[in-house]
Design an enzyme around this catalytic site. Sequence first.
Site, PDB file in Angstrom:
ATOM      1  N   LYS A  22      -5.601   9.524  15.079  1.00  0.00           N
ATOM      2  CA  LYS A  22      -4.739   8.867  14.072  1.00  0.00           C
ATOM      3  C   LYS A  22      -3.713   9.855  13.500  1.00  0.00           C
ATOM      4  O   LYS A  22      -2.532   9.538  13.411  1.00  0.00           O
ATOM      5  CB  LYS A  22      -5.609   8.317  12.940  1.00  0.00           C
ATOM      6  CG  LYS A  22      -4.849   7.916  11.712  1.00  0.00           C
ATOM      7  CD  LYS A  22      -5.734   7.331  10.641  1.00  0.00           C
ATOM      8  CE  LYS A  22      -6.090   8.267   9.521  1.00  0.00           C
ATOM      9  NZ  LYS A  22      -4.999   8.667   8.618  1.00  0.00           N
ATOM     10  N   ASN A  23      -4.173  11.037  13.143  1.00  0.00           N
ATOM     11  CA  ASN A  23      -3.267  11.958  12.456  1.00  0.00           C
ATOM     12  C   ASN A  23      -2.289  12.655  13.398  1.00  0.00           C
ATOM     13  O   ASN A  23      -1.441  13.417  12.956  1.00  0.00           O
ATOM     14  CB  ASN A  23      -4.074  12.990  11.646  1.00  0.00           C
ATOM     15  CG  ASN A  23      -4.716  12.348  10.427  1.00  0.00           C
ATOM     16  OD1 ASN A  23      -4.428  11.199  10.101  1.00  0.00           O
ATOM     17  ND2 ASN A  23      -5.590  13.087   9.768  1.00  0.00           N
ATOM     18  N   CYS A 117      -2.519   8.296  -4.807  1.00  0.00           N
ATOM     19  CA  CYS A 117      -3.561   7.546  -4.147  1.00  0.00           C
ATOM     20  C   CYS A 117      -4.915   8.114  -4.456  1.00  0.00           C
ATOM     21  O   CYS A 117      -5.057   9.135  -5.124  1.00  0.00           O
ATOM     22  CB  CYS A 117      -3.295   7.384  -2.662  1.00  0.00           C
ATOM     23  SG  CYS A 117      -3.621   8.838  -1.759  1.00  0.00           S
ATOM     24  N   ARG A 122      -1.605  14.060  -4.650  1.00  0.00           N
ATOM     25  CA  ARG A 122      -0.879  14.210  -3.384  1.00  0.00           C
ATOM     26  C   ARG A 122       0.637  14.185  -3.555  1.00  0.00           C
ATOM     27  O   ARG A 122       1.317  13.256  -3.117  1.00  0.00           O
ATOM     28  CB  ARG A 122      -1.332  13.139  -2.381  1.00  0.00           C
ATOM     29  CG  ARG A 122      -2.789  13.267  -2.058  1.00  0.00           C
ATOM     30  CD  ARG A 122      -3.226  12.255  -1.053  1.00  0.00           C
ATOM     31  NE  ARG A 122      -3.111  12.720   0.298  1.00  0.00           N
ATOM     32  CZ  ARG A 122      -3.521  12.030   1.347  1.00  0.00           C
ATOM     33  NH1 ARG A 122      -4.055  10.858   1.204  1.00  0.00           N
ATOM     34  NH2 ARG A 122      -3.395  12.509   2.560  1.00  0.00           N
ATOM     35  N   LEU A 126       6.408  19.882  -1.538  1.00  0.00           N
ATOM     36  CA  LEU A 126       6.622  20.838  -0.435  1.00  0.00           C
ATOM     37  C   LEU A 126       7.487  20.230   0.669  1.00  0.00           C
ATOM     38  O   LEU A 126       8.276  20.926   1.305  1.00  0.00           O
ATOM     39  CB  LEU A 126       5.281  21.314   0.128  1.00  0.00           C
ATOM     40  CG  LEU A 126       4.384  22.041  -0.889  1.00  0.00           C
ATOM     41  CD1 LEU A 126       2.998  22.311  -0.311  1.00  0.00           C
ATOM     42  CD2 LEU A 126       5.049  23.356  -1.327  1.00  0.00           C
ATOM     43  N   ASP A 305     -11.477  15.897   5.801  1.00  0.00           N
ATOM     44  CA  ASP A 305     -11.714  14.545   6.329  1.00  0.00           C
ATOM     45  C   ASP A 305     -13.141  14.361   6.856  1.00  0.00           C
ATOM     46  O   ASP A 305     -13.520  13.251   7.239  1.00  0.00           O
ATOM     47  CB  ASP A 305     -10.711  14.218   7.448  1.00  0.00           C
ATOM     48  CG  ASP A 305      -9.328  13.903   6.901  1.00  0.00           C
ATOM     49  OD1 ASP A 305      -9.194  13.742   5.678  1.00  0.00           O
ATOM     50  OD2 ASP A 305      -8.373  13.822   7.703  1.00  0.00           O
ATOM     51  N   VAL A 327      -9.320  21.138  -0.836  1.00  0.00           N
ATOM     52  CA  VAL A 327      -8.041  20.605  -0.355  1.00  0.00           C
ATOM     53  C   VAL A 327      -7.503  19.498  -1.266  1.00  0.00           C
ATOM     54  O   VAL A 327      -6.326  19.497  -1.636  1.00  0.00           O
ATOM     55  CB  VAL A 327      -8.163  20.120   1.104  1.00  0.00           C
ATOM     56  CG1 VAL A 327      -6.837  19.535   1.597  1.00  0.00           C
ATOM     57  CG2 VAL A 327      -8.604  21.261   2.007  1.00  0.00           C
ATOM     58  N   ARG A 397      -8.439   1.457   9.069  1.00  0.00           N
ATOM     59  CA  ARG A 397      -7.229   2.270   9.145  1.00  0.00           C
ATOM     60  C   ARG A 397      -7.425   3.452  10.093  1.00  0.00           C
ATOM     61  O   ARG A 397      -6.455   3.953  10.659  1.00  0.00           O
ATOM     62  CB  ARG A 397      -6.884   2.825   7.753  1.00  0.00           C
ATOM     63  CG  ARG A 397      -6.452   1.772   6.753  1.00  0.00           C
ATOM     64  CD  ARG A 397      -5.897   2.423   5.520  1.00  0.00           C
ATOM     65  NE  ARG A 397      -5.292   3.661   5.951  1.00  0.00           N
ATOM     66  CZ  ARG A 397      -5.643   4.864   5.504  1.00  0.00           C
ATOM     67  NH1 ARG A 397      -6.552   4.983   4.597  1.00  0.00           N
ATOM     68  NH2 ARG A 397      -5.060   5.928   5.983  1.00  0.00           N
TER      69      ARG A 397
HETATM   70  C1  UD1 Z   1      -3.095  15.034   6.199  1.00  0.00           C
HETATM   71  C2  UD1 Z   1      -3.989  14.022   6.885  1.00  0.00           C
HETATM   72  C3  UD1 Z   1      -5.227  13.737   6.036  1.00  0.00           C
HETATM   73  C4  UD1 Z   1      -5.951  15.042   5.709  1.00  0.00           C
HETATM   74  C5  UD1 Z   1      -4.969  16.070   5.112  1.00  0.00           C
HETATM   75  C6  UD1 Z   1      -5.602  17.437   4.914  1.00  0.00           C
HETATM   76  C7  UD1 Z   1      -2.405  12.703   8.116  1.00  0.00           C
HETATM   77  C8  UD1 Z   1      -1.725  11.401   8.307  1.00  0.00           C
HETATM   78  N1  UD1 Z   1      -3.234  12.791   7.090  1.00  0.00           N
HETATM   79  O1  UD1 Z   1      -2.676  14.469   4.974  1.00  0.00           O
HETATM   80  O2  UD1 Z   1      -6.092  12.888   6.784  1.00  0.00           O
HETATM   81  O3  UD1 Z   1      -6.968  14.784   4.772  1.00  0.00           O
HETATM   82  O4  UD1 Z   1      -3.843  16.250   5.978  1.00  0.00           O
HETATM   83  O5  UD1 Z   1      -6.144  17.905   6.116  1.00  0.00           O
HETATM   84  O6  UD1 Z   1      -2.236  13.625   8.903  1.00  0.00           O
HETATM   85  N2  UD1 Z   1       0.293  18.950  -1.317  1.00  0.00           N
HETATM   86  C9  UD1 Z   1       1.146  19.382  -2.300  1.00  0.00           C
HETATM   87  N3  UD1 Z   1       2.499  19.180  -2.120  1.00  0.00           N
HETATM   88  C10 UD1 Z   1       2.992  18.576  -1.006  1.00  0.00           C
HETATM   89  C11 UD1 Z   1       2.109  18.144  -0.009  1.00  0.00           C
HETATM   90  C12 UD1 Z   1       0.753  18.355  -0.187  1.00  0.00           C
HETATM   91  O7  UD1 Z   1       0.730  19.923  -3.317  1.00  0.00           O
HETATM   92  O8  UD1 Z   1       4.218  18.438  -0.912  1.00  0.00           O
HETATM   93  C13 UD1 Z   1      -1.161  19.133  -1.503  1.00  0.00           C
HETATM   94  C14 UD1 Z   1      -1.891  17.796  -1.562  1.00  0.00           C
HETATM   95  O9  UD1 Z   1      -1.851  17.260  -2.866  1.00  0.00           O
HETATM   96  C15 UD1 Z   1      -3.281  18.179  -1.141  1.00  0.00           C
HETATM   97  C16 UD1 Z   1      -3.022  19.302  -0.137  1.00  0.00           C
HETATM   98  O10 UD1 Z   1      -1.699  19.758  -0.372  1.00  0.00           O
HETATM   99  O11 UD1 Z   1      -4.015  18.667  -2.225  1.00  0.00           O
HETATM  100  C17 UD1 Z   1      -3.175  18.878   1.309  1.00  0.00           C
HETATM  101  O12 UD1 Z   1      -2.259  17.871   1.617  1.00  0.00           O
HETATM  102  P1  UD1 Z   1      -1.572  17.726   3.036  1.00  0.00           P
HETATM  103  O13 UD1 Z   1      -2.036  18.815   3.934  1.00  0.00           O
HETATM  104  O14 UD1 Z   1      -0.122  17.549   2.836  1.00  0.00           O
HETATM  105  O15 UD1 Z   1      -2.202  16.363   3.523  1.00  0.00           O
HETATM  106  P2  UD1 Z   1      -1.475  15.118   4.179  1.00  0.00           P
HETATM  107  O16 UD1 Z   1      -0.422  15.574   5.129  1.00  0.00           O
HETATM  108  O17 UD1 Z   1      -1.097  14.160   3.107  1.00  0.00           O
END
Ligand code: UD1
Length: 428
Positions: A22-23, A117, A122, A126, A305, A327, A397
């Site tokens: 999925k990811n 969410c 989230r 970044l 996950d 995380v 999902r």
């Molecule tokens: C992706 C995965 C999700 C997994 C996560 C961490 C997909 C579709 N989803 O989610 O299943 O749980 O990686 O392995 O690939 N953060 C910030 N600022 C940002 C972006 C992220 O502070 O701009 C923080 C988030 O709040 C969170 C952490 O970084 O605490 C990790 O998020 P991120 O690695 O971005 O996860 P996703 O890409 O949303």
Amino acid sequence: MPKIIVKKSGPLKGTVKVSGAKNSVLPIMAASLLAQDKCTLEEIPGLRDVDVMAEVLTSLGSDIKKNSDGILEINSAKIDNYEAPYDLIKKMRASFLVIGPLLARMGKARVSLPGGCAIGARPIDLHLKGLSALGAKINLGHGYVEATADKLIGDKIYLDFPSVGATENIMMAASMAEGQTIIQNAAEEPEIVDLANFLNSLGANIKGAGTDTIKIQGVKELGGSKHTVIPDRIEAGTYMVAAAITGGDITVKNALTDHLKPMIAKLKEAGAEIEENGDHVRVRAANGIKAIDVKTLPYPGFPTDMQSQFMALLSVAQGTSVIIETVFENRFMHVSELNRMGANIKIEGHSAVVQGVKALEGAQVRATDLRAGAALILAGLVAEGQTEISDIYHIDRGYVEIENKLKSLGANIERIENHGNDSDYEDL
Ligand code: UD1
């Protein structure tokens, strides 16, 4: 509303095949917006999130054909819309991944904010920091992010946290920027490598994906390609835990053991026997499970996950385990549901202290998010009596036919279908 009913099952035995990740497929579908020609994607999992991303791409002008063999053809040659509306973005956070490719391809993107969410705030700071560094002007207003740039120019971007989504959005935008982009403290997940391989197959020039420094030399145009999506390491891990929690013997096929190292190490530490064989892994656990400590981290650390599935396992282990979530700040919603089933779990800040109990009891519980739902199914397999899980749209999902795959291993599990309104779901 549809529900999943799980009854106490004996040791699960047999072979199960993992579907495409999925990811991986979600960012790869978003990346196909960059391509001037048709992209053929293979091993596409039949998941709701894939359908949502297809809806997003269609709304932007892509032409999509899906066939029954898990092959998706996407032609984005004639995309004509740069706006991704709230109605679609709110269904799935990953749809925010269209902002990078739209900006690079059209010079403009207007994408709804994904919204908070269930597993935490989230933010997308970044993602936006990266796009700004490439020269985009960013405006936030009315719940939308608007990014514009006459041209994108490569730069050095340090991520304060190795965000998976931010690394992906920046990598996609930088593929068509002028000059070189270097992402430092980049996410190293296998799905990042898969996306880089796909982009390179379109004609991009990306090096270092899978390490913390990714170098992208921008190109003027990207063409089409054929790409096979990697297997889903989280789905694989979930079936590995199904073997461990039921004291079973499961061979998980189409699983790249290289991507499963933390799960393999932790299951071994807990007393499971594991045979690794490149593209499949056999898990047996005839002698019970011992308490272990788990700390979630960005890859190659233990995946967040898989945290809830391991919590279900450790809730029936011998002894006390500590699980630390680093995380996401609010990823313990499954704790209260597991405790409803007789588990003994206490949350202390970012840690959960799991005191193993002799047996769980079936109960009515709610899948609060995708992986929480998987954890409740696993708990239900060993709980006395019947477990009734609601809000299972979360599970759909991210897991392809989970009840059929588990049934083929001997699980006592049924889906009760009816027609309810589950359209307002959010991504995890
Ligand atoms: C992706 C995965 C999700 C997994 C996560 C961490 C997909 C579709 N989803 O989610 O299943 O749980 O990686 O392995 O690939 N953060 C910030 N600022 C940002 C972006 C992220 O502070 O701009 C923080 C988030 O709040 C969170 C952490 O970084 O605490 C990790 O998020 P991120 O690695 O971005 O996860 P996703 O890409 O949303």
